[in-house]
Design a protein around this motif. Sequence first.
Motif, PDB file in Angstrom:
ATOM      1  N   SER A   2     -31.418  30.581   0.222  1.00 27.70           N
ATOM      2  CA  SER A   2     -31.673  31.845   0.918  1.00 27.70           C
ATOM      3  C   SER A   2     -32.375  32.787  -0.036  1.00 27.70           C
ATOM      4  N   THR A   3     -32.308  34.071   0.243  1.00 32.88           N
ATOM      5  CA  THR A   3     -32.976  35.064  -0.590  1.00 32.88           C
ATOM      6  C   THR A   3     -32.545  34.924  -2.048  1.00 32.88           C
ATOM      7  N   ALA A  60     -36.883  29.876   4.880  1.00 32.24           N
ATOM      8  CA  ALA A  60     -35.939  30.325   5.905  1.00 32.24           C
ATOM      9  C   ALA A  60     -36.602  31.195   6.966  1.00 32.24           C
ATOM     10  N   SER A 107     -39.227  24.950  11.394  1.00 32.07           N
ATOM     11  CA  SER A 107     -38.979  24.864  12.836  1.00 32.07           C
ATOM     12  C   SER A 107     -40.264  24.696  13.634  1.00 32.07           C
ATOM     13  N   SER A 158     -37.410  34.354   6.512  1.00 36.19           N
ATOM     14  CA  SER A 158     -36.836  35.696   6.398  1.00 36.19           C
ATOM     15  C   SER A 158     -37.919  36.763   6.266  1.00 36.19           C
ATOM     16  N   GLY A 166     -39.993  30.309  10.977  1.00 37.56           N
ATOM     17  CA  GLY A 166     -40.241  29.638   9.712  1.00 37.56           C
ATOM     18  C   GLY A 166     -40.851  28.261   9.893  1.00 37.56           C
ATOM     19  N   ARG A 215     -31.471  23.331   6.420  1.00 38.68           N
ATOM     20  CA  ARG A 215     -32.054  24.219   5.405  1.00 38.68           C
ATOM     21  C   ARG A 215     -30.992  24.630   4.397  1.00 38.68           C
ATOM     22  N   HIS A 261     -43.418  36.749   1.623  1.00 41.03           N
ATOM     23  CA  HIS A 261     -42.994  36.019   2.817  1.00 41.03           C
ATOM     24  C   HIS A 261     -44.150  35.834   3.801  1.00 41.03           C
ATOM     25  N   ASP A 269     -35.815  28.800  -0.100  1.00 43.75           N
ATOM     26  CA  ASP A 269     -35.322  30.156  -0.311  1.00 43.75           C
ATOM     27  C   ASP A 269     -35.664  30.962   0.928  1.00 43.75           C
ATOM     28  N   SER A 270     -35.880  32.259   0.805  1.00 39.07           N
ATOM     29  CA  SER A 270     -36.159  33.085   1.979  1.00 39.07           C
ATOM     30  C   SER A 270     -37.505  32.767   2.610  1.00 39.07           C
ATOM     31  N   HIS A 318     -46.829  30.877   8.155  1.00 35.94           N
ATOM     32  CA  HIS A 318     -45.923  29.785   8.517  1.00 35.94           C
ATOM     33  C   HIS A 318     -46.641  28.701   9.317  1.00 35.94           C
TER      34      HIS A 318
END
Length: 200
Positions: free
Chosen positions: A46-47, A17, A28, A19, A25, A43, A179, A13-14, A185
């Motif tokens: 998403s949100t 991602a 990567s 976000s 993220g 990927r 997030h 999800d976000s 991350h």
Amino acid sequence: MSSSFDALAVLGDSVAAGSYTDATGWPSRLSECDALSGTSVHRFGSTATTLAEHAETVEEHLAETVAAVDTAEPRLCVVVHAGHNDAQLSDGAPRVSEGEFRHAAAELDRTLANHDAVGWHGFLGVVPLLSVTGGVGFDDAQPGRSLLYDDAIHATVADHRAVARPVEAWHDRTTDGVHPNEAGHEHLAAVVTEWVDDAA
């Protein structure tokens, strides 16, 4: 060391991602992961995407990943990093009930285990949903409910790597209570790197 896989598919999800943050993220950030060296990253989600939705769409996402890999018989690594949205409220109730969530996790785990192209798959745990200054804002049931959903994944699927505890550590790893920031991350990438390399 050559890669053990031809591609990495992330069902998320976000959060996965990257976000709502300037940080890169975690998918990567896997340059230190020998088993994924040089592999492409795909990927999905998403949100607001739920784990339950991934259980319904996983076959098409795997087909898309296989089609994108220039190999006759690709071997995929799949990491599911969803559940954060299932545990959040919509009209006063969790978006996905705990029972539905467990069923979806079991179905998703079974589909991935039985798919010919999936060489390995695992479920990366839910990050704890926190009330922080300037953040998303949650009711008093959080982070308890997000931990309950994460424990439900752990009890349901074959391979789950928890990251939520200690909860206190995530106050310095989040931008808004959901997030991850740079530190968050980076932590997730380190967990996935060790996990996948050990499994490969």
